[in-house]
Design an enzyme around this catalytic site. Structure first.
Site, mmCIF file in Angstrom:
data_model
loop_
_atom_site.group_PDB
_atom_site.id
_atom_site.type_symbol
_atom_site.label_atom_id
_atom_site.label_comp_id
_atom_site.label_asym_id
_atom_site.label_seq_id
_atom_site.Cartn_x
_atom_site.Cartn_y
_atom_site.Cartn_z
ATOM 1 N N GLY A 1 7.837 -6.760 -43.662
ATOM 2 C CA GLY A 1 8.878 -5.905 -44.216
ATOM 3 C C GLY A 1 10.182 -6.004 -43.449
ATOM 4 O O GLY A 1 10.234 -6.523 -42.327
ATOM 5 N N GLY B 1 13.408 -3.838 -41.955
ATOM 6 C CA GLY B 1 13.910 -2.531 -41.577
ATOM 7 C C GLY B 1 15.411 -2.433 -41.774
ATOM 8 O O GLY B 1 16.147 -3.389 -41.510
ATOM 9 N N ASP C 1 12.235 -0.741 -45.439
ATOM 10 C CA ASP C 1 11.944 0.498 -44.737
ATOM 11 C C ASP C 1 13.250 1.231 -44.436
ATOM 12 O O ASP C 1 14.149 0.680 -43.807
ATOM 13 C CB ASP C 1 11.200 0.209 -43.433
ATOM 14 C CG ASP C 1 10.876 1.476 -42.664
ATOM 15 O OD1 ASP C 1 9.883 2.129 -43.018
ATOM 16 O OD2 ASP C 1 11.615 1.805 -41.722
ATOM 17 N N TYR D 1 18.674 7.366 -40.568
ATOM 18 C CA TYR D 1 19.530 6.197 -40.351
ATOM 19 C C TYR D 1 20.928 6.382 -40.936
ATOM 20 O O TYR D 1 21.827 5.579 -40.659
ATOM 21 C CB TYR D 1 18.893 4.946 -40.963
ATOM 22 C CG TYR D 1 17.522 4.613 -40.422
ATOM 23 C CD1 TYR D 1 17.037 5.193 -39.249
ATOM 24 C CD2 TYR D 1 16.697 3.723 -41.105
ATOM 25 C CE1 TYR D 1 15.768 4.892 -38.775
ATOM 26 C CE2 TYR D 1 15.433 3.410 -40.629
ATOM 27 C CZ TYR D 1 14.974 4.006 -39.477
ATOM 28 O OH TYR D 1 13.711 3.694 -39.016
ATOM 29 N N LYS E 1 11.862 8.237 -45.025
ATOM 30 C CA LYS E 1 11.172 9.157 -44.118
ATOM 31 C C LYS E 1 11.814 10.546 -44.106
ATOM 32 O O LYS E 1 13.038 10.692 -44.216
ATOM 33 C CB LYS E 1 11.180 8.595 -42.690
ATOM 34 C CG LYS E 1 10.649 7.174 -42.570
ATOM 35 C CD LYS E 1 10.649 6.700 -41.128
ATOM 36 C CE LYS E 1 10.423 5.211 -41.034
ATOM 37 N NZ LYS E 1 11.633 4.446 -41.401
ATOM 38 N N HIS F 1 8.698 11.317 -40.348
ATOM 39 C CA HIS F 1 9.322 10.419 -39.369
ATOM 40 C C HIS F 1 8.734 10.587 -37.972
ATOM 41 O O HIS F 1 8.521 9.604 -37.254
ATOM 42 C CB HIS F 1 10.841 10.646 -39.348
ATOM 43 C CG HIS F 1 11.602 9.470 -38.818
ATOM 44 N ND1 HIS F 1 12.797 9.049 -39.360
ATOM 45 C CD2 HIS F 1 11.351 8.618 -37.802
ATOM 46 C CE1 HIS F 1 13.229 7.984 -38.686
ATOM 47 N NE2 HIS F 1 12.378 7.725 -37.730
ATOM 48 N N SER G 1 4.613 8.612 -38.929
ATOM 49 C CA SER G 1 5.340 7.669 -38.092
ATOM 50 C C SER G 1 5.460 8.245 -36.684
ATOM 51 O O SER G 1 5.417 9.462 -36.488
ATOM 52 C CB SER G 1 6.732 7.416 -38.703
ATOM 53 O OG SER G 1 7.524 6.592 -37.873
#
Length: 313
Positions: free
Chosen positions: A25, A27, A52, A57, A86, A119, A169
């Protein structure tokens, strides 16, 4: 797992009949919006089908625009793309979970996400601040909500069709076991720091025993010291097989049964990180027995504050 000669073709089955997850994947933790949009474009053109994201972010809108452009260009169809985002720490209270996902969906320009992860297992004081602090400047934790209560709200999102699977996570094995013991809908994915210097074998074995995908972030250590790609065992394998040290470390991650996320703004590195192929068994054994360095790069599992995510200025 469905292994493949070209490891980027590998997929991992998801719990609760949610399909399969591409093991390799991309990010989206890229601070500069122009660079992020271009990197995602290159990643999708290269063949990445697993993105992801995260509210934290602060660039879900950029990811959404990049995906929309890829859909319009015919690079990828929505149904062939796996998108995860998340729930951030200030939204752990059950009444905040659904609205948090709705806000992410709006920014991502999607009707649903494939995966929604908690998260971190740490709840922060609810509100608009992503990093609330107390009078001493320390994280202001929310002691009035439990991770199980948050998980129940996550389960309802699956019932409502807002996400296909849910997960956790930045969590240690002990906390994961607490959720597995009471979950109505099992975690499908657990995303943690994992690389040859932090192999997390016990966590990986627990996840595999319970049908959970371990998703490794920082599989190359974010280029931090000690540098994984400078490890003598990995460099020797790379030289013998005519590959880069990064390709060796990433192949190791997939072959041991985990998924991974790589991030880069360099088109050549994006393509290099995707083009991984299987290692011979003696190389896998050499990495397990010959690498002696043990190091955790990110203290988020102990604080709920991710070390790799720059705070807003």
């Amino acid at each position: 797992m469905q292994p493949a000669k070209h490891l980027y073709e590998t997929t991992l089955p998801l719990a609760n009949g949610a399909g399969t997850l591409p093991a390799v994947g991309f990010g989206t933790l890229i601070r500069d919006p122009v660079a992020a949009r271009q990197a995602i474009k290159v990643a999708l053109e290269t063949g990445f089908r697993h993105l992801d994201c995260a509210e934290l972010y602060r660039n879900e809108d950029v990811v959404g625009q990049a995906m929309r452009e890829a859909f319009d260009a015919g690079t990828v169809r929505r149904e062939d793309l796996f998108v995860t985002t998340k729930l951030w720490n200030n939204n752990h209270r059950p009444e905040r979970v659904g609205p948090a996902l709705e806000a992410s969906l709006k920014r991502l320009q999607l009707d649903y996400v494939d995966g929604y992860l908690v998260h971190t297992p740490y709840a922060f004081r609810p509100g608009d601040e992503q990093y609330p602090t107390d009078k001493d400047g320390q994280p202001a934790y929310d002691r009035e909500v439990t991770l199980v209560e948050t998980w129940r709200a996550m389960e309802r999102l699956v019932d409502e069709g807002k996400c296909r699977f849910i997960g956790l996570s930045d969590i240690r094995l002990e906390r994961l076991k607490e959720i597995v013991a009471v979950a109505r809908i099992m975690p499908a994915v657990v995303q943690v720091e994992c690389h040859p210097y932090l192999p997390e074998w016990e966590l990986l074995e627990f996840c595999q025993a319970h049908g959970i995908v371990l998703l490794a972030f920082a599989p190359l250590g974010h280029g931090m010291e000690p540098r994984i790609t400078d490890d003598p065992v990995i460099k020797a394998i790379a030289q013998r097989l005519d590959r880069t040290p990064a390709q060796v470390a990433l192949a190791w991650a997939v072959q041991r049964g985990s998924a991974l996320l790589t991030t880069s703004t360099n088109p050549a590195h994006i393509r290099e990180n995707f083009a991984i192929s299987a290692l011979p068994e003696d190389a896998m054994q050499a990495m397990r027995s010959g690498i002696e360095t043990t190091f955790r790069l990110n203290a988020v599992v102990d604080t709920g504050v991710p070390g790799f995510v720059p705070k807003a200025g």
